[in-house]
Design a protein around this motif. Structure first.
Motif, short mmCIF file in Angstrom:
data_model
loop_
_atom_site.label_atom_id
_atom_site.label_comp_id
_atom_site.label_asym_id
_atom_site.label_seq_id
_atom_site.Cartn_x
_atom_site.Cartn_y
_atom_site.Cartn_z
N GLY B 119 50.46 32.90 57.15
CA GLY B 119 50.36 33.30 58.55
C GLY B 119 49.85 32.22 59.48
N GLY B 165 54.80 30.81 59.01
CA GLY B 165 53.67 31.47 58.36
C GLY B 165 54.00 32.21 57.08
N SER B 586 54.08 37.06 57.16
CA SER B 586 53.36 36.87 58.41
C SER B 586 53.91 37.88 59.42
CB SER B 586 53.54 35.45 58.91
OG SER B 586 54.90 35.17 59.12
#
Lengths: 466, 657
Positions: B119, B165, B586
């Protein structure tokens, strides 16, 4: 068009270096008679779609192991649809990284098929590929492919300068030897477009040299367009082919560049019969320059000369004895000779010998060495000065032979100076130095330990006498 | 009697003759043995580090009252055996360092180093604080998302957006790096940071070093009560925009537990802009000497196995050389400039011998290249570190031993490096490829055994994989279990008190010799192909890795390589492949935040970044040290901007097949 050969683009997704699976898949596809245009790893959607359209491919096969597959596949479908090329089927796989519910969602979005690990277990690798080929060759798919031009309206797709869809399809039709009288894509058929032919032995680095020349052309002439036609042999046994030139090409994904990879199909010669037609299509499309790249078959093949205005022969310093040069027909015909991989041992000798041979072949007994069109290059090296020279020689030759009027004062971008070789020549045997040294040490240990043992034993006996 | 004497005389004459053939150094080793033995029989071990005498206990006592020696020495009497042992094995910390490069393990610092990254930087920062909460030594290891690994910026383009991410943290600017490592004092000797990044490694390294420098500036500003001044500078800079903030969309309540706020007060600012040049320069010099950690930056194995090359190979090597020169000039002595990695070679399918041989060969290639650039072996060899995979094969029990031994012999005898240069230090990660998506509970057992190989072999740093890694991104729960594996071995397992537990085993000694010779034979094969770079051009390494991978798959499929719960010992349901119910990915707010932060960064630095990128390109053309320029460049330029500028002057990677 039932007997049309299936053409597919294969790649691993953007920012994804996992290329083992796609390499296995493409090999099996080739063995099933498919012509594969392989792009390798880390390819973005836009460049894959551009490639698929330019190559008039029937399908794209992608592996994605790095996540982001939902966005990736949907974006690919969107770009294809926007381009009026929804007929190009998308296949994919990503092992366990793509969840079953995601596969369903992608199928619903219009992705032809995402293969799951379960499919792999059920069908096996071969079975999976057969399934893929069956879908790509189905009646519906073929009909969609044939009817695609109906969707091609408006400006060229993807911001391309040329109408790459019709150019691609016209070449396909020519290749399939379908004599339907379709309209030529653009009406500049009379235009005189110069053609450069690049040929040479396998592994000499032709596609790298081509890529570097294309890059310089696009940088040097910001208004001009270029087409590259690259020919690779078909496998006689399976009918499939690996059209691998694009994998090395970094410059070709460009709005002013068009590239088409062609297989020799059933002609057992270096250049297929449809080459002339493909060249005509590109000429009609009024590109400013066309490059024809072909592997050639053996030293005696100079057939490329018949198709082109300026010809270039790419070789390496590793051709064997100087007498081998006498057998190379292209040294009689080539306007330009490029000795690539010039960082290899014996490069300077090769340059001298090739120049000598060139003089002999062309009866240029009094010419200065520097004036001969024989150049050493390292195409693998960024902005190699040798390639700069080669590019200028090519441009001058085009102006001279074809009255092409390209600007000859083109300057090259300055770049970081780099050593010609990472490991200095005198240290090239470093690994064997090390293995020898370690083995010597081990031998020394054994000898010294034997001596020490004997001393220990003698010492023991001597002590017994005290 | 006369006869007896003459025999004795003959014997003595022979003795003296033999002694002349003996290398005096070998004689010393035999002579000094009793003394060495005595040193290790004491209760305390004395040694000096940087003029300080350190005493460490040499024994531990078990619950039964048994004294367990950390280092047990052989009971040999024969001088030949003793000599051979000292020349090929020796105690840990002595040439050829077969058993280890340090006399004794550092107290209070387990080799545990856990990999994390997902993330936005704030989310990974929280994970870092979680995994290191109970450890006095903060050993962080960073996984970057694939956008970062390929040197690009996050963006809304869908094929990029989907990867922001995922499987790693998204880092595009120096501010991202500051957030990522915030709350850890990067110049504390107990903090060490590892970064798994290769193609764009120099840029990420510059992010990291700047983050470390600015942390020290923060401390200075606090100590000298200069925050008023700093705030004024900030107000001026952010007149028309919002200053960057630490904000975790998944935990908006604030800083994670254990986070002291360090590293966040100069977000969007460089200490250079607040402090006097002299002060700043001094802080910077001091910080560079103190930072501890590793950046992977191994471009050779990328081309051979992992495919995250972005620049042309020559240019990538030039950048590595620039980093190394910068390290030498600025006395960056506690940070490894490269982690020469076999892990990815093994993950791609290579067997342990090939892994070791290719990796060491790559290492020696860097040595040759740095020497050719005029650096001295003792200036850079200590900055090189290694990274191997540990799987189940028997050779893994000696991979560290063989690596250390070959490295030491070559550096000493060929490159004439000093003792510090001869010491090969390496990180182990247990094999991800050995984990299976069937019966995933069994994976911890595999990881435990591999970790045991690693700890017995005195690895310098260790990551244990989570059991669910075969099917998904590890959760906090699975990571905790993976950490427990190491803790149980290090703290509970009695034999791990010994620091040379496997020394003296007949099998281990024989395996060491066999693997050593197999590696040397591979060196010869690579040599025949023109060395590492020549072999790469023919794709020798790639093809060999592929062949070995296929061999393994074949043995796995036909069952001749038994894998419990995979191809044998299946449960009643046939041990089906498990699919994760849910995969950690993410979130939209994280991605949007990263893109918004990047856009703000680029916008507020627009004018400066144009100038900085031009300067960078000019420096490249002039052949200057690019890392020095990068250190300044990252203040105003994002990763993607720098990558694209460098493509123009250094060339992009060319794929091959």
């Amino acid at each position: 068009m039932e007997k049309n050969t299936l053409r597919m683009v294969t790649a691993a997704s953007l920012f994804d270096g996992h290329d083992a699976a796609i390499n296995i898949m493409r090999r099996i596809l080739q063995s099933k008679g498919v012509e594969i245009i392989h792009l390798g790893h880390n390819r973005g959607v836009q460049e894959i779609v551009e490639c698929a359209i330019e190559e008039d491919a029937h399908a794209i096969a992608i592996t994605s192991y790095q996540g982001g597959h939902m966005e990736f596949f949907r974006y690919m479908k969107d770009l294809l649809d926007e381009a009026g090329c929804g007929h190009i089927k998308i296949f994919g796989g990503g092992g366990g990284t793509i969840l079953p519910q995601e596969i369903e969602a992608l199928h619903a979005y219009g992705i032809a098929k995402i293969y799951s690990p379960d499919d792999g277990r059920k069908l096996g690798l071969e079975g999976m590929i057969e399934d893929l080929v069956r879908i790509a060759c189905s009646e519906v798919s073929v009909a969609a492919f044939n009817n695609a031009p109906e969707n091609w309206k408006g400006a060229p797709p993807l911001g391309e300068k040329k109408e790459i869809r019709s150019i691609a399809r016209t070449i396909t039709l020519a290749e399939a030897e379908i004599s339907e009288n379709r309209q030529a894509p653009v009406s500049h058929a009379d235009a005189k477009v110069p053609v450069v032919g690049i040929t040479g032995t396998g592994g000499a680095g032709k596609s790298s040299v081509t890529d570097e020349l294309v890059r310089r052309f696009l940088n040097g002439y910001p208004e001009k367009t270029i087409a590259v036609i690259s020919v690779d042999p078909s496998r006689k046994k399976t009918g499939g082919a690996l059209l691998g030139d694009r994998i090395r090409m970094n410059a070709i994904a460009h709005p002013r560049a068009y590239m088409r990879s062609m297989a020799t199909r059933d002609d057992h010669v270096a250049l297929s019969r449809s080459i002339q037609k493909a060249l005509d299509v590109c000429k009609a499309a009024a590109f400013d320059l066309i490059i024809l790249e072909s592997a050639g078959v053996g030293q005696s093949d100079a057939s490329i000369v018949d198709y082109v205005d300026v010809s270039m022969y790419v070789m390496t310093p590793e051709y064997g004895a100087a007498s081998q040069l006498e057998k190379i027909n292209m040294l009689d015909y080539a306007d330009l000779v490029c000795i690539n991989k010039f960082d290899k041992a014996g490069a300077a000798d090769a340059l001298m010998e090739v120049r000598k041979q060139y003089k002999r072949n062309h009866q240029l007994w009094t010419a200065n060495d520097e004036d001969l069109p024989v150049t050493g290059t390292i195409a693998a090296k960024f902005n190699d000065p040798g390639v700069n020279t080669l590019f200028l020689q090519m441009i001058r030759m085009l102006n001279k032979k074809c009255k092409a009027a390209f600007d000859e004062t083109v300057s090259f971008r300055d770049t970081a100076p780099m050593e010609r070789s990472i490991i200095p020549g005198k240290r090239i045997r470093y690994l064997s130095d090390i293995s020898e040294s370690v083995r010597n040490y081990n031998r020394y240990v054994k000898e010294q330990a034997d001596i020490a043992t004997k001393l220990y034993q003698l010492n023991g006996v001597i002590k017994m006498y005290e | 009697m006369a006869q007896k004497l003459s025999v004795k005389e003959t014997l003595e004459a022979t003795y003296q003759l033999l002694q002349k053939q003996q290398d005096p150094r070998c004689r010393e080793l035999v002579d000094e043995w009793p003394e060495l033995k005595k040193k290790y029989e004491k209760d305390l071990f004395e040694f000096t580090v940087r003029d300080r005498t350190i005493r460490l206990p040499l024994t531990v006592t078990s619950l039964s009252g048994t004294g367990i020696r950390k280092i047990a020495l052989p009971q040999y009497k024969d001088w030949g055996d003793l000599l051979k042992w000292q020349l090929q094995e020796n105690v840990p910390g002595k040439f050829p360092f077969t058993a280890g490069v340090f006399d004794l393990k550092r107290e209070g610092e387990d080799p545990t180093r856990m990999f994390a990254g997902e993330g936005c930087p704030e989310r990974t920062n929280k994970r870092f604080h979680y995994v290191s909460a109970d450890a006095p030594a903060k050993r962080l290891s960073t996984a970057f998302d694939s956008v970062t690994l390929y040197g690009e910026d996050p963006g809304h383009r869908p094929d990029i957006y989907g990867k922001i991410g995922n499987s790693g943290v998204s880092i595009a600017t120096v501010d991202d790096a500051k957030k990522l490592y915030s709350g850890f004092d990067l110049c504390d000797p107990a903090t060490s940071v590892s970064m798994t990044i290769n193609g764009p490694a120099p840029v990420l390294l510059a992010f990291f070093l700047n983050a470390a420098i600015d942390q020290q500036c923060e401390k200075y500003i606090t100590a000298h009560q200069l925050w008023d001044k700093a705030d004024a500078v900030r107000r001026e800079k952010f007149e028309n925009g919002r200053p960057p903030q630490y904000r975790n969309p998944l935990a908006p309540q604030g800083l994670p537990e254990g986070h002291n706020g360090l590293g966040l007060r100069l977000l969007g600012l460089s200490g250079r802009k607040v402090l006097d040049t002299e002060v700043y320069t001094a802080i910077r010099a001091d910080a560079l000497m103190k930072v501890r950690g590793t950046v992977q930056a191994d471009i050779l194995k990328e081309d051979q196995a992992q495919n995250t090359c972005i620049f042309s190979t020559e240019f990538a090597l030039k950048l590595m050389g620039d980093v190394q020169e910068y390290f030498i000039q600025n006395k960056v002595r506690n940070f490894y400039s490269v982690s020469i990695s076999g892990y990815h070679i093994a993950e791609a399918g290579a067997n342990p011998v090939t892994q070791l041989a290719f990796t060491l060969a790559n290492g020696f290639t860097y040595v040759e290249y740095y020497l050719s650039r005029g650096m001295h072996i003792d200036d850079f060899a200590p900055s090189l570190s290694f990274f191997f995979s540990n799987g189940m094969d028997p050779e893994y029990s000696v991979i560290g031993r063989v690596a250390r031994r070959i490295w030491a012999k070559a550096i000493k005898n060929i490159y004439k490096g000093n003792e510090r240069s001869q010491k090969l230090k390496y990180h182990i990660q247990t094999s991800g490829r050995s984990l299976h998506a069937q019966e995933i509970d069994f994976n911890d057992i595999r990881t435990t055994l591999q970790a045991l190989y690693a700890i017995y072999d005195n690895c310098n740093s260790l990551h244990t994989n989570a059991y669910d890694e075969a099917i998904t991104t590890p959760t906090e729960e699975s990571v905790r279990r993976a950490m427990a594996i190491q803790l149980i071995i290090n703290r509970e397992l009695g034999t791990a008190r010994s620091e040379n537990f496997i020394q003296g085993s007949f099998v281990i000694e024989e395996l060491t010799d066999l693997v050593e010779e197999a590696v040397l034979a591979e060196f010869d094969r690579i040599n025949e192909r023109g060395g590492v770079l020549g072999a790469m051009e023919r794709m020798y390494q790639r093809n060999k890795i592929q062949e070995e991978s296929l061999y393994y798959e074949m043995k796995k499929n036909d069952g001749s390589l038994p894998l419990i719960g995979v191809n044998t010992f299946l449960n009643k349901q046939g041990s089906p492949t498990l699919l994760p119910g849910e995969v950690i990915r993410s979130t939209e707010p994280e991605k949007e935040q990263q893109i918004a932060n990047l856009n703000d960064f680029q916008k507020r630095n627009e004018a400066q970044s144009t100038r900085a990128l031009l300067k960078l390109k000019d420096a490249a053309v002039a052949g200057d040290n690019l890392f020095e320029v990068l250190m300044d460049c990252v203040e105003t330029c994002s990763l993607g901007q720098i990558t694209h500028a460098l493509y123009e002057v250094g060339g992009q990677y060319r794929r091959s097949m």
